[in-house]
Write an enzyme that holds these catalytic residues in place. Sequence first.
Site, PDB file in Angstrom:
ATOM      1  N   SER A 139     -21.121 -43.920 -14.271  1.00 19.47           N
ATOM      2  CA  SER A 139     -20.560 -42.715 -13.660  1.00 19.47           C
ATOM      3  C   SER A 139     -19.951 -41.835 -14.733  1.00 19.47           C
ATOM      4  O   SER A 139     -19.496 -42.326 -15.776  1.00 19.47           O
ATOM      5  CB  SER A 139     -19.475 -43.087 -12.637  1.00 19.47           C
ATOM      6  OG  SER A 139     -18.762 -41.944 -12.205  1.00 19.47           O
ATOM      7  N   TYR A 154     -12.026 -47.837 -10.765  1.00 14.04           N
ATOM      8  CA  TYR A 154     -13.426 -47.411 -10.700  1.00 14.04           C
ATOM      9  C   TYR A 154     -13.933 -46.993 -12.075  1.00 14.04           C
ATOM     10  O   TYR A 154     -15.021 -47.404 -12.503  1.00 14.04           O
ATOM     11  CB  TYR A 154     -13.553 -46.257  -9.706  1.00 14.04           C
ATOM     12  CG  TYR A 154     -14.950 -45.711  -9.554  1.00 14.04           C
ATOM     13  CD1 TYR A 154     -15.925 -46.406  -8.847  1.00 14.04           C
ATOM     14  CD2 TYR A 154     -15.297 -44.471 -10.096  1.00 14.04           C
ATOM     15  CE1 TYR A 154     -17.204 -45.897  -8.688  1.00 14.04           C
ATOM     16  CE2 TYR A 154     -16.569 -43.952  -9.941  1.00 14.04           C
ATOM     17  CZ  TYR A 154     -17.522 -44.666  -9.242  1.00 14.04           C
ATOM     18  OH  TYR A 154     -18.793 -44.151  -9.092  1.00 14.04           O
TER      19      TYR A 154
END
Length: 258
Positions: A149, A164
């Site tokens: 990401s 995350y």
Amino acid sequence: MSETKRTAVITGAGAPRGIGKATAARLAGDGWAVAVLDLDEPAAKTAADEIATETGAPVFAHGVDVADEPSVLAAYRAVRAEVDAGRLPAVGAVINIAGITSPVPFLETTVELWNKVMAVNATGTYLVTKAFLPDLIDAGWGRIVNMSSVSAQQGGGVFGRTPYSSAKAAILGFTKSLARELGAAGVTVNAVAPGAVDTDIRAAATTDELEAAIVASVPLGRQATRQDVAGVIAWLTSEDAGYLHGACIDINGGSFLH
């Protein structure tokens, strides 16, 4: 890909508006057989039925908890049984998309949240890859694509915060190290790092204001579509990407340039 059809194993492919399902549909349309794996087995089966109807490709569905090794091994055995029975061709690609995010500020996190986000994103990528990799090595050809990401590269800033971002950064390290370790095995290992994508992953906590702010931060003026990301993953599984190894492809519309 070559004339010999292969099976692409895709985790997190059951969600109707997810990158995984879009990738499964794209690869099925490109001539791959597909194994749709998802924690939600009924959703996986629904997705598989839809993709098979739309493309005519062989599509198999199975439930899996990517963070649980026995569940991953059971999914591997189920796919292998389909291959051995001739209902699927040999596995040629493993695409690790299953993941969860969390917008919780760091001092409000718990070790349980940290462990869960790490387990699904990072440990899940490890377990699924480890289960299927020996067959790819034995075949002398394979593609592994891992989902990182932009949050790993810029330290959050889209939606997911520290757990995350940390998990997705771990995936980048895993990708590079495994690529170096595999060497001449004939199996490439790469990652993709999307920015904001039009999926439901933020659905429970997003707002119209947040979504507008995300779009405003992207030079191209929009979020990525699921098909944008699926197209890049499809290329990484192709013969044309055979010399790309240990790389991370950014798909962020110019929102993070480095």
